[in-house]
Design a protein around this motif. Structure first.
Motif, mmCIF file in Angstrom:
data_model
loop_
_atom_site.group_PDB
_atom_site.id
_atom_site.type_symbol
_atom_site.label_atom_id
_atom_site.label_comp_id
_atom_site.label_asym_id
_atom_site.label_seq_id
_atom_site.Cartn_x
_atom_site.Cartn_y
_atom_site.Cartn_z
ATOM 1 N N ASN A 361 0.824 -1.217 0.000
ATOM 2 C CA ASN A 361 0.000 0.000 0.000
ATOM 3 C C ASN A 361 0.850 1.254 0.000
ATOM 4 O OD1 ASN A 361 -2.171 -1.693 0.139
ATOM 5 N ND2 ASN A 361 -2.808 -1.124 2.198
ATOM 6 N N TRP A 365 0.552 4.445 -2.525
ATOM 7 C CA TRP A 365 0.330 5.833 -2.096
ATOM 8 C C TRP A 365 1.455 6.738 -2.578
ATOM 9 C CZ3 TRP A 365 -0.564 3.690 3.477
ATOM 10 C CH2 TRP A 365 -1.822 3.108 3.552
ATOM 11 N N TRP A 370 0.637 10.674 -2.549
ATOM 12 C CA TRP A 370 -0.084 10.875 -1.288
ATOM 13 C C TRP A 370 0.853 10.966 -0.084
ATOM 14 C CZ3 TRP A 370 -5.405 8.124 -0.578
ATOM 15 C CH2 TRP A 370 -6.241 8.469 -1.650
ATOM 16 N N SER A 431 -9.895 -3.891 5.248
ATOM 17 C CA SER A 431 -9.612 -2.475 5.497
ATOM 18 C C SER A 431 -8.275 -2.083 4.882
ATOM 19 C CB SER A 431 -9.622 -2.180 6.995
ATOM 20 O OG SER A 431 -8.671 -2.990 7.676
ATOM 21 N N GLY A 432 -7.284 -2.991 4.955
ATOM 22 C CA GLY A 432 -6.001 -2.713 4.324
ATOM 23 C C GLY A 432 -6.120 -2.609 2.816
ATOM 24 N N ASP A 433 -6.905 -3.504 2.219
ATOM 25 C CA ASP A 433 -7.099 -3.458 0.773
ATOM 26 C C ASP A 433 -7.840 -2.187 0.358
ATOM 27 O OD1 ASP A 433 -7.109 -4.767 -1.913
ATOM 28 O OD2 ASP A 433 -9.261 -4.676 -1.611
ATOM 29 N N PHE A 434 -8.828 -1.792 1.136
ATOM 30 C CA PHE A 434 -9.578 -0.575 0.832
ATOM 31 C C PHE A 434 -8.657 0.647 0.847
ATOM 32 C CE2 PHE A 434 -12.120 3.085 2.282
ATOM 33 C CZ PHE A 434 -13.026 3.166 1.234
ATOM 34 N N CYS A 435 -7.809 0.715 1.862
ATOM 35 C CA CYS A 435 -6.873 1.841 1.938
ATOM 36 C C CYS A 435 -5.904 1.832 0.756
ATOM 37 C CB CYS A 435 -6.091 1.784 3.250
ATOM 38 S SG CYS A 435 -7.088 2.093 4.730
ATOM 39 N N GLY A 436 -5.484 0.631 0.336
ATOM 40 C CA GLY A 436 -4.558 0.550 -0.778
ATOM 41 C C GLY A 436 -5.164 0.974 -2.106
ATOM 42 N N LEU A 438 -7.571 3.306 -2.451
ATOM 43 C CA LEU A 438 -8.143 4.665 -2.395
ATOM 44 C C LEU A 438 -7.712 5.551 -3.563
ATOM 45 C CD1 LEU A 438 -8.126 5.583 1.408
ATOM 46 C CD2 LEU A 438 -10.117 5.354 -0.093
ATOM 47 N N GLN A 450 -14.912 -2.894 -4.574
ATOM 48 C CA GLN A 450 -14.757 -2.612 -3.152
ATOM 49 C C GLN A 450 -16.088 -2.692 -2.410
ATOM 50 O OE1 GLN A 450 -12.037 -2.128 -1.150
ATOM 51 N NE2 GLN A 450 -10.867 -2.798 -2.945
#
Length: 539
Positions: A361, A365, A370, A431-436, A438, A450
């Motif tokens: 992730n 980013w 980011w 949650s980790g995959d969702f953040c990755g 974004l 997602q």
């Protein structure tokens, strides 16, 4: 009510494997495949209704992760390209290859997982030091640069021969070092030598290449699967052989049918090409999730086939004879207390596995801009490393407290602990995959995938929290894992083989009916043969 309960026993593992396989698609390789392996193992554990399985929840998750990691080395992107072609031979070959890849994934995974419920605790505990030593050895090879150096020295077929060869070496040395290491190291040595022989005989000697010029790790996995079957037959462990059969069949069917849906989406066939809701979707991701759904359902079906097998006593004249007897697989022996395997299992599942996947992730980013270049004199990426180390220390401290029964938030029941572990792995991964993702969430395809992940995760959570101690199974009899009644009839095996061959051909024919020209991303497997025939005709 009983029918709904049995459906939920299939549904939870299917959904867990489905969402886990979607996660695997975003992170890839062996580490990514470990997440669905751990999730489906825990789902099967929770829905089994067997307290002795609940007690082994951590072991099942750990071995499930290891089992499904084997298939993560196989390349299949080019194989899917074959199924996007317009020639029946190429397309059918692609589907048959996908069946083999999926079958190896499910068969090896189910076989390794089944060891957690058929081996005595003392036999499993002997794997603690060899597994830990092997992982440390692999880590040292990677960090020292020896792995990449050896690959550069010799790797014409793009295969993971260094991992297999080093595993064989470490297992042999440990086998000779201590008598109590011999049983576990014998299995590790057998599997690693099986990988090496499979690759050597199939690819180097016979010249069989599934996806040239891509890697031929599939040949090594064939060797691993055959070595595992050989060991199980030597032990006459027919229950595990049965589960391997379910895993191989449904793993193959899952990949085959999942890619068929992928091809329908790529061809924009029928309503897919006219219904706005189905436009702009990433059908590759839906292929992955359908693959996981079918394979997970098959793994659960296999478990239920010997966790809730029923017969009736025809000779008894009592009133109880009217009720069918519940015959289940004999419980494994808990002949020693829980020791090292649970500890390294938790460390692996809650610390090492997130590190192996979620560190990617940070690079995503960084590519999206980011992350600042520096803060307080340190690189922006270095701050994530610091945070990751602190979190790992905190989780490690919690694991040690839990091992000493000093962590109040851990339930006292085995069922409660297995439920907590499932939810931790599930939501840590999602949650980790969702953040990755974004930075790419503005894409319609990514957004819908997602959303599907979170809906599936919510359904899994609902099914998990509904399981209660009162749901436990009350068997009236047991069959040993060596009982011949666990074996499939020969006609069943032959029928399944014929049906698979016919299905590959039928799905191949149906696929080419959906388009006139090769689809985007198509590959021609037999291009060389076609070129030779064309040259001969022109000459």
């Amino acid at each position: 009510m009983k029918y709904a309960h049995r459906c939920s026993q299939i549904l939870l593992p299917a959904l867990a494997m489905s969402v886990g396989w979607g996660f695997r698609g975003n992170y890839g390789h062996e580490a990514g495949a470990m997440v669905p392996g751990a999730l489906v193992a825990l789902a099967v554990c929770l829905t089994s209704g067997r307290p002795e399985w609940w007690q082994r929840g951590t072991l099942m998750a750990f071995l499930g992760a290891i089992g499904w990691a084997f298939g993560g080395q196989m390349s299949y992107g080019r194989v899917i390209g074959y199924t996007a072609g317009s020639q029946l031979l190429d397309v059918t070959y692609g589907y048959a290859s996908l069946f083999l890849i999926g079958g190896l994934w499910g068969g090896i995974g189910a076989g390794i997982l089944a060891l957690s419920i058929t081996m005595k605790r003392s036999d499993l505990e002997r794997f603690t030091i060899p597994l830990a030593f092997l992982w440390v050895f692999w880590l040292a090879l990677d960090l020292s640069g020896l792995t990449s150096g050896l690959f550069e020295l010799w790797n014409p077929y793009d295969v993971d021969w260094v991992a297999a060869g080093s595993a064989a070496l470490v297992s042999f040395l440990l086998y000779r070092a201590r008598p109590d290491f011999r049983a576990p190291c014998r299995l590790l040595l057998l599997l690693s030598v099986g990988w090496l022989l499979g690759f050597f005989l199939l690819t180097m000697v016979l010249g069989l290449r599934m996806t040239p010029p891509r890697g031929d790790n599939w040949a090594g996995c064939v060797g691993v699967f055959l070595a595992l079957l050989f060991e199980l037959r030597q032990q006459q462990n027919r229950a595990v052989l049965r589960w391997c059969g379910y895993g191989f069949l449904f793993g193959g069917l899952g990949f085959l049918l999942g890619d068929f849906v992928n091809m329908l989406g790529r061809a924009q066939w029928s309503i897919i090409g006219t219904w706005p809701l189905l436009q702009g979707l990433d059908y590759w991701k839906w292929m992955e999730q359908l693959f996981g759904l079918i394979m997970g359902a098959g793994i659960s079906w296999g478990a239920q086939s010997f966790a809730r097998r029923q017969t009736a006593d025809q000779n008894s004249q009592t009133a109880n004879a009217l009720q069918p007897e519940t015959i289940v697989l004999e419980s494994p022996g808990e002949d020693v207390p829980t020791r090292g395997m649970n500890l390294i299992g938790l460390i692996f599942l809650l610390i090492i596995l997130p590190w192996k996947n979620l560190h990617k992730n940070v690079f995503r980013w960084q590519e999206a801009g980011w992350i600042p270049d520096e803060y307080a004199g340190l690189a922006g990426t270095l701050w994530f490393l610091i945070v990751g180390i602190l979190l790992s220390l905190a989780i490690g401290f919690a694991i040690c407290k839990a091992k000493r029964n000093q962590l109040a938030l851990i339930p006292t029941s085995s069922l409660g602990r297995a439920q907590w572990l499932f939810l931790l792995i599930l939501w840590m991964s999602l949650s980790g995959d969702f953040c990755g993702t974004l930075p790419r969430l503005g894409s319609r395809g990514v957004f819908v995938v997602q959303i599907s992940f979170w809906i599936t995760g919510a359904l899994c959570t609902l099914l998990v929290v509904r399981i209660q101690e009162a749901d436990q199974l009350l068997p009236t009899g047991f069959w040993k894992s060596t009982d011949s009644r666990w074996s499939f009839h020969m006609l069943t095996r032959l029928g399944a083989a014929v049906a698979v061959l016919l299905l590959c051909g039928a799905i191949g024919w149906l696929t080419i009916q959906t388009h006139d020209e090769p689809l985007p991303g198509s590959q021609l497997r037999f291009e060389t043969l076609k070129s030779k025939s064309s040259a001969a005709e022109s000459g």
